[in-house]
Design a protein around this motif. Structure first.
Motif, PDB file in Angstrom:
ATOM      1  N   LEU A 203       0.816  -1.214   0.000  1.00  0.00           N
ATOM      2  CA  LEU A 203       0.000   0.000   0.000  1.00  0.00           C
ATOM      3  C   LEU A 203       0.851   1.266   0.000  1.00  0.00           C
ATOM      4  O   LEU A 203       0.385   2.330  -0.418  1.00  0.00           O
ATOM      5  CB  LEU A 203      -0.956  -0.015   1.192  1.00  0.00           C
ATOM      6  N   VAL A 204       2.103   1.167   0.490  1.00  0.00           N
ATOM      7  CA  VAL A 204       3.040   2.288   0.359  1.00  0.00           C
ATOM      8  C   VAL A 204       3.396   2.475  -1.118  1.00  0.00           C
ATOM      9  O   VAL A 204       3.421   3.596  -1.629  1.00  0.00           O
ATOM     10  CB  VAL A 204       4.318   2.040   1.196  1.00  0.00           C
TER      11      VAL A 204
ATOM     12  N   VAL B 133       8.236  -1.021   8.265  1.00  0.00           N
ATOM     13  CA  VAL B 133       7.509  -0.197   7.288  1.00  0.00           C
ATOM     14  C   VAL B 133       8.066   1.227   7.298  1.00  0.00           C
ATOM     15  O   VAL B 133       8.242   1.845   6.240  1.00  0.00           O
ATOM     16  CB  VAL B 133       5.995  -0.189   7.601  1.00  0.00           C
ATOM     17  N   ALA B 134       8.373   1.750   8.499  1.00  0.00           N
ATOM     18  CA  ALA B 134       8.942   3.105   8.589  1.00  0.00           C
ATOM     19  C   ALA B 134      10.290   3.159   7.875  1.00  0.00           C
ATOM     20  O   ALA B 134      10.589   4.134   7.172  1.00  0.00           O
ATOM     21  CB  ALA B 134       9.098   3.502  10.061  1.00  0.00           C
ATOM     22  N   ARG B 135      11.109   2.130   8.046  1.00  0.00           N
ATOM     23  CA  ARG B 135      12.392   2.076   7.330  1.00  0.00           C
ATOM     24  C   ARG B 135      12.168   2.052   5.823  1.00  0.00           C
ATOM     25  O   ARG B 135      12.875   2.712   5.061  1.00  0.00           O
ATOM     26  CB  ARG B 135      13.179   0.818   7.728  1.00  0.00           C
ATOM     27  N   TYR B 136      11.189   1.268   5.413  1.00  0.00           N
ATOM     28  CA  TYR B 136      10.904   1.145   3.983  1.00  0.00           C
ATOM     29  C   TYR B 136      10.425   2.470   3.413  1.00  0.00           C
ATOM     30  O   TYR B 136      10.861   2.887   2.331  1.00  0.00           O
ATOM     31  CB  TYR B 136       9.876   0.043   3.756  1.00  0.00           C
ATOM     32  N   ARG B 137       9.519   3.147   4.121  1.00  0.00           N
ATOM     33  CA  ARG B 137       9.008   4.452   3.657  1.00  0.00           C
ATOM     34  C   ARG B 137      10.158   5.452   3.539  1.00  0.00           C
ATOM     35  O   ARG B 137      10.221   6.230   2.584  1.00  0.00           O
ATOM     36  CB  ARG B 137       7.948   4.958   4.618  1.00  0.00           C
TER      37      ARG B 137
ATOM     38  N   SER C 105      13.314   4.784   2.988  1.00  0.00           N
ATOM     39  CA  SER C 105      14.162   4.442   1.855  1.00  0.00           C
ATOM     40  C   SER C 105      13.530   4.850   0.523  1.00  0.00           C
ATOM     41  O   SER C 105      14.240   5.100  -0.456  1.00  0.00           O
ATOM     42  CB  SER C 105      14.442   2.934   1.841  1.00  0.00           C
ATOM     43  N   LYS C 106      12.195   4.924   0.504  1.00  0.00           N
ATOM     44  CA  LYS C 106      11.478   5.319  -0.714  1.00  0.00           C
ATOM     45  C   LYS C 106      11.251   6.832  -0.769  1.00  0.00           C
ATOM     46  O   LYS C 106      10.715   7.348  -1.754  1.00  0.00           O
ATOM     47  CB  LYS C 106      10.131   4.593  -0.787  1.00  0.00           C
ATOM     48  N   GLY C 107      11.601   7.543   0.318  1.00  0.00           N
ATOM     49  CA  GLY C 107      11.385   8.972   0.372  1.00  0.00           C
ATOM     50  C   GLY C 107       9.924   9.348   0.479  1.00  0.00           C
ATOM     51  O   GLY C 107       9.504  10.419   0.026  1.00  0.00           O
ATOM     52  N   VAL C 108       9.124   8.468   1.111  1.00  0.00           N
ATOM     53  CA  VAL C 108       7.686   8.719   1.235  1.00  0.00           C
ATOM     54  C   VAL C 108       7.387   9.344   2.586  1.00  0.00           C
ATOM     55  O   VAL C 108       7.867   8.874   3.616  1.00  0.00           O
ATOM     56  CB  VAL C 108       6.904   7.388   1.104  1.00  0.00           C
TER      57      VAL C 108
END
Length: 277
Positions: A212-213, A268-272, A274-277
């Motif tokens: 969903l991110v 999920v926070a790490r992933y966001r 890394s994606k700059g979201v």
């Protein structure tokens, strides 16, 4: 009356030498892992596909949580590390260490009963909940006037899973009334949810939140559901004959993580980020 024991000068000398040598013998470790891996790098089994932020696809840009963990364990053992990226599935990575062709599988590997018959596992280093991504139209048709929780608990529709994954194993016990359909990968399974070919896709809640991110528009046609009573524990797979290595890996995780485990929202926070979201 007991007879006195008489030792010759040679016998006394031999006993003294034995007594002096014994502490030295005990001082030599029976299995020093650094010495064992001095000439042989630590071999890590990891599937060839990408599963960020845990690992990237096979190639020079490989990075992520599991890659860093592999490298840290190797450094602690004072040895090099090599990655075997031949496995096409998680189960193939398990088969590789079960056969002794690799030492560890560090690859977002879920603990399952079937795999536990083949390999050793470390203590968990991450814990997720099970999750579903359901087609909204199909879910509404099944629900009617019933609570969604009841529909999920008694689910008897078409459930998608990735073949040769932990959730292909979990599905039979979690949803015994469902018709299970296996897919080659996550993308094709989500496409089937969009097209109303299946009712729900089954995986850990991290992968669903990550999805969903990447594609917020998916919420128009699909709904995510977290199963708070079911957990998916990630651990390091260990070659079944490597008892000392297994104990060392547990010790490393205890010391480096302080007994804590990674959880969905943190990753999920790490992933966001890394994606700059």
């Amino acid at each position: 009356m007991r007879r006195p024991i008489h030792l010759s000068r040679r016998g006394l000398l031999g006993a003294a030498v034995t007594a002096i040598a014994a502490p030295r013998a005990f001082a030599q470790p029976l299995s020093d892992l650094t010495r064992l891996y001095r000439d042989n790098p630590l071999r890590i089994a990891m599937p060839r596909f990408a599963s960020p932020p845990f690992f990237e696809a096979s190639g020079p840009d490989n990075a992520g949580i599991d890659v860093a963990l592999s490298q840290a364990i190797a450094r602690t053992l004072e040895t090099d590390v090599t990655f075997d990226r031949q496995p096409a599935t998680f189960d193939e990575a398990v088969d590789l260490i079960a056969a002794g062709a690799a030492d560890l599988a560090i690859c977002k590997l879920s603990r399952t009963v079937r795999r536990g018959r083949l390999i050793r596992y470390s203590r968990p280093y991450a814990v997720f909940n099970h999750g579903l991504i359901a087609n909204r139209v199909r879910l509404a048709q099944m629900t009617g006037n019933r609570p969604t929780e009841q529909v999920v608990r008694e689910f008897s529709g078409i459930l998608g899973v990735i073949g040769h994954s932990a959730f292909a194993e979990f599905a039979g016990t979690s949803f015994p009334k469902a018709s299970i359909r296996e897919f080659a990968d996550w993308t094709s399974m989500i496409d089937a949810v969009r097209a109303e070919e299946i009712d729900m896709a089954y995986r850990d809640d991290f992968e669903i939140k990550k999805l969903l991110v990447d594609d917020p528009s998916l919420t128009v046609v699909a709904r995510s559901i977290t199963l708070n009573d079911k957990t998916d524990t990630l651990a390091i797979g260990i070659r079944p004959d490597a008892t000392h290595l297994a104990a060392f890996v547990d010790l490393y995780l205890d010391i480096s993580q302080g007994g804590a485990v990674l959880k969905t929202d943190e990753i999920v926070a790490r992933y966001r980020a890394s994606k700059g979201v």
